[in-house]
Scaffold this active site. Sequence first.
Site, short mmCIF file in Angstrom:
data_model
loop_
_atom_site.label_atom_id
_atom_site.label_comp_id
_atom_site.label_asym_id
_atom_site.label_seq_id
_atom_site.Cartn_x
_atom_site.Cartn_y
_atom_site.Cartn_z
CG ASP A 6 -1.85 1.30 1.50
OD1 ASP A 6 -1.70 1.98 0.66
OD2 ASP A 6 -1.79 1.48 2.80
CB CYS A 7 2.52 3.26 -2.66
SG CYS A 7 3.42 1.98 -2.80
CB THR A 10 3.37 10.25 4.09
OG1 THR A 10 2.65 11.37 3.80
CG2 THR A 10 4.60 10.55 5.06
CB VAL A 13 2.13 -0.23 4.60
CG1 VAL A 13 2.20 -1.70 5.69
CG2 VAL A 13 1.96 1.17 5.44
N GLY A 107 -8.93 7.58 -6.15
CA GLY A 107 -7.59 6.95 -5.60
C GLY A 107 -7.59 5.56 -5.39
N PRO A 108 -6.57 4.78 -5.75
CG PRO A 108 -4.70 3.83 -6.87
CD PRO A 108 -5.56 5.30 -6.30
CG ASP A 109 -5.96 5.93 -1.08
OD1 ASP A 109 -6.08 6.16 -2.25
OD2 ASP A 109 -5.92 6.91 -0.26
CG ASP A 129 -6.89 6.12 5.06
OD1 ASP A 129 -5.92 6.51 5.85
OD2 ASP A 129 -6.85 5.44 4.35
N1 LIG Z 1 0.90 6.50 14.64
C1 LIG Z 1 1.47 7.61 14.11
N2 LIG Z 1 1.42 8.74 14.97
C2 LIG Z 1 1.87 9.86 14.51
N3 LIG Z 1 1.88 10.31 13.11
C3 LIG Z 1 1.44 9.51 12.17
C4 LIG Z 1 1.23 7.91 12.60
N4 LIG Z 1 0.99 7.18 11.67
C5 LIG Z 1 1.05 8.12 10.71
N5 LIG Z 1 1.45 9.13 10.95
C6 LIG Z 1 1.77 10.31 10.19
O1 LIG Z 1 0.33 10.57 9.33
C7 LIG Z 1 0.91 11.13 8.19
C8 LIG Z 1 0.15 10.13 6.96
O2 LIG Z 1 0.62 8.85 7.34
P1 LIG Z 1 0.38 7.69 6.35
O3 LIG Z 1 -1.01 7.10 7.01
O4 LIG Z 1 1.47 6.95 6.24
O5 LIG Z 1 0.11 8.52 5.01
P2 LIG Z 1 0.02 7.79 3.50
O6 LIG Z 1 -0.86 6.73 3.38
O7 LIG Z 1 -0.81 9.09 2.78
O8 LIG Z 1 1.48 7.57 3.08
C9 LIG Z 1 2.30 11.04 7.92
O9 LIG Z 1 2.96 12.35 8.16
C10 LIG Z 1 2.73 10.25 9.29
O10 LIG Z 1 4.14 10.68 9.60
C1 LIG Z 2 -6.76 11.77 -1.92
C2 LIG Z 2 -5.30 11.16 -1.93
C3 LIG Z 2 -4.30 12.03 -2.31
C4 LIG Z 2 -5.28 10.20 -0.82
O1 LIG Z 2 -4.05 9.87 -0.53
P1 LIG Z 2 -2.88 9.32 0.73
O2 LIG Z 2 -3.40 10.20 1.67
O3 LIG Z 2 -3.39 8.01 1.08
O4 LIG Z 2 -1.50 9.57 0.10
C5 LIG Z 2 -5.54 9.71 -3.05
O5 LIG Z 2 -6.61 8.91 -2.56
C6 LIG Z 2 -5.58 10.32 -4.56
O6 LIG Z 2 -4.62 10.50 -5.31
N1 LIG Z 2 -6.95 10.51 -5.06
C7 LIG Z 2 -7.19 10.62 -6.33
C8 LIG Z 2 -8.41 11.78 -6.52
C9 LIG Z 2 -9.89 10.97 -5.99
O7 LIG Z 2 -9.70 10.03 -5.12
O8 LIG Z 2 -10.84 11.32 -6.20
K LIG Z 3 -3.93 6.30 2.97
#
Ligand SMILES: Nc1ncnc2c1ncn2[C@@H]1O[C@H](COP(=O)(O)OP(=O)(O)O)[C@@H](O)[C@H]1O
Ligand SMILES: CC(C)(COP(=O)(O)O)[C@@H](O)C(=O)NCCC(=O)O
Ligand SMILES: [K+]
Length: 257
Positions: A6-7, A10, A13, A107-109, A129
């Site tokens: 899962d990319c 930031t 995973v 967004g795929p997530d 999320d």
């Molecule tokens: N358990 C946590 N405690 C504090 N900050 C967190 C935690 N998990 C993620 N973060 C922070 O939340 C932000 C989003 O993280 P993450 O969920 O990995 O985002 P993405 O899925 O968009 O890459 C990042 O800045 C990360 O450092």
């Molecule tokens: C909204 C997002 C930036 C969230 O990404 P993330 O916070 O998981 O990195 C991602 O789902 C995205 O690029 N979406 C495309 C536009 C949409 O979902 O409508």
């Molecule tokens: K996410």
Amino acid sequence: MLLAIDCGNTNTVFSIWDGTEFVATWRTSTEWQRTADQYYVWLSTLMTMRGIEAEIDEMIVSSTVPRVVFNLRVLGDRYFNCRPLVVGKPDCRLPVTPRVDAGTQVGPDRLVNTVGAWDRHGGDLVVVDFGTATTFDVVDTDGAYVGGVISPGVNLSLEALHQAAAALPHVDVSKPEKVIGTNTVACMQSGIFWGYVGLVRGICDRIRTERDRSMRIIGTGGLAPLFAQGDMLFDDIEEDLTMHGLTVIHRYNKETA
Ligand SMILES: Nc1ncnc2c1ncn2[C@@H]1O[C@H](COP(=O)(O)OP(=O)(O)O)[C@@H](O)[C@H]1O
Ligand SMILES: CC(C)(COP(=O)(O)O)[C@@H](O)C(=O)NCCC(=O)O
Ligand SMILES: [K+]
């Protein structure tokens, strides 16, 4: 075994799924320049350290950063002798087609969260999320993603305050003891924490009103437990929701092949 990736914008995973449970989960920063060889060295080192002898022969990827997909495909091809399923690509089927405006690239997530939440709870859900962005994904009664909300992420907002205002320091998000801060850091933490509690509550209430039904609210992402301390925001918190969704989509594609 299945390697699910899962990319986010930031962090990325990696989880190993043995068909019943996740054997291990590791996190690295998302960098599109990282090569397949670098991923492999990192992953195989961690597997060795944990004594995991998993034979990875399948991969599924969800990426909000399109550029990282190329090197993950090479990782599969070169080291695991497999072609990864990539969520959002035409050869990766979803159990239910999203109902959004024509031409929208969801967004795929968000698609994966929808599938994961639908599998666990059935329909009429909102998935919140807390990632780089804070997203709200609305899941209909039949499991379709039918739209949602994209808000700036918590850390992004804190960083923007720090970047734009000369006198505001970098602060970490935490739950402040009081709403009224008596120093700069406490004021910023209050604004972010209570501001986001209000944002999440307000948006979920409006979604419920717009759809005219009660909906279960599922929180996910690393910061969900923290915000749950502020108010009764979520019916459930599931940190592994995206990973779970990836395993469901993988199984669905195998079964319907
Ligand atoms: N358990 C946590 N405690 C504090 N900050 C967190 C935690 N998990 C993620 N973060 C922070 O939340 C932000 C989003 O993280 P993450 O969920 O990995 O985002 P993405 O899925 O968009 O890459 C990042 O800045 C990360 O450092
Ligand atoms: C909204 C997002 C930036 C969230 O990404 P993330 O916070 O998981 O990195 C991602 O789902 C995205 O690029 N979406 C495309 C536009 C949409 O979902 O409508
Ligand atoms: K996410």
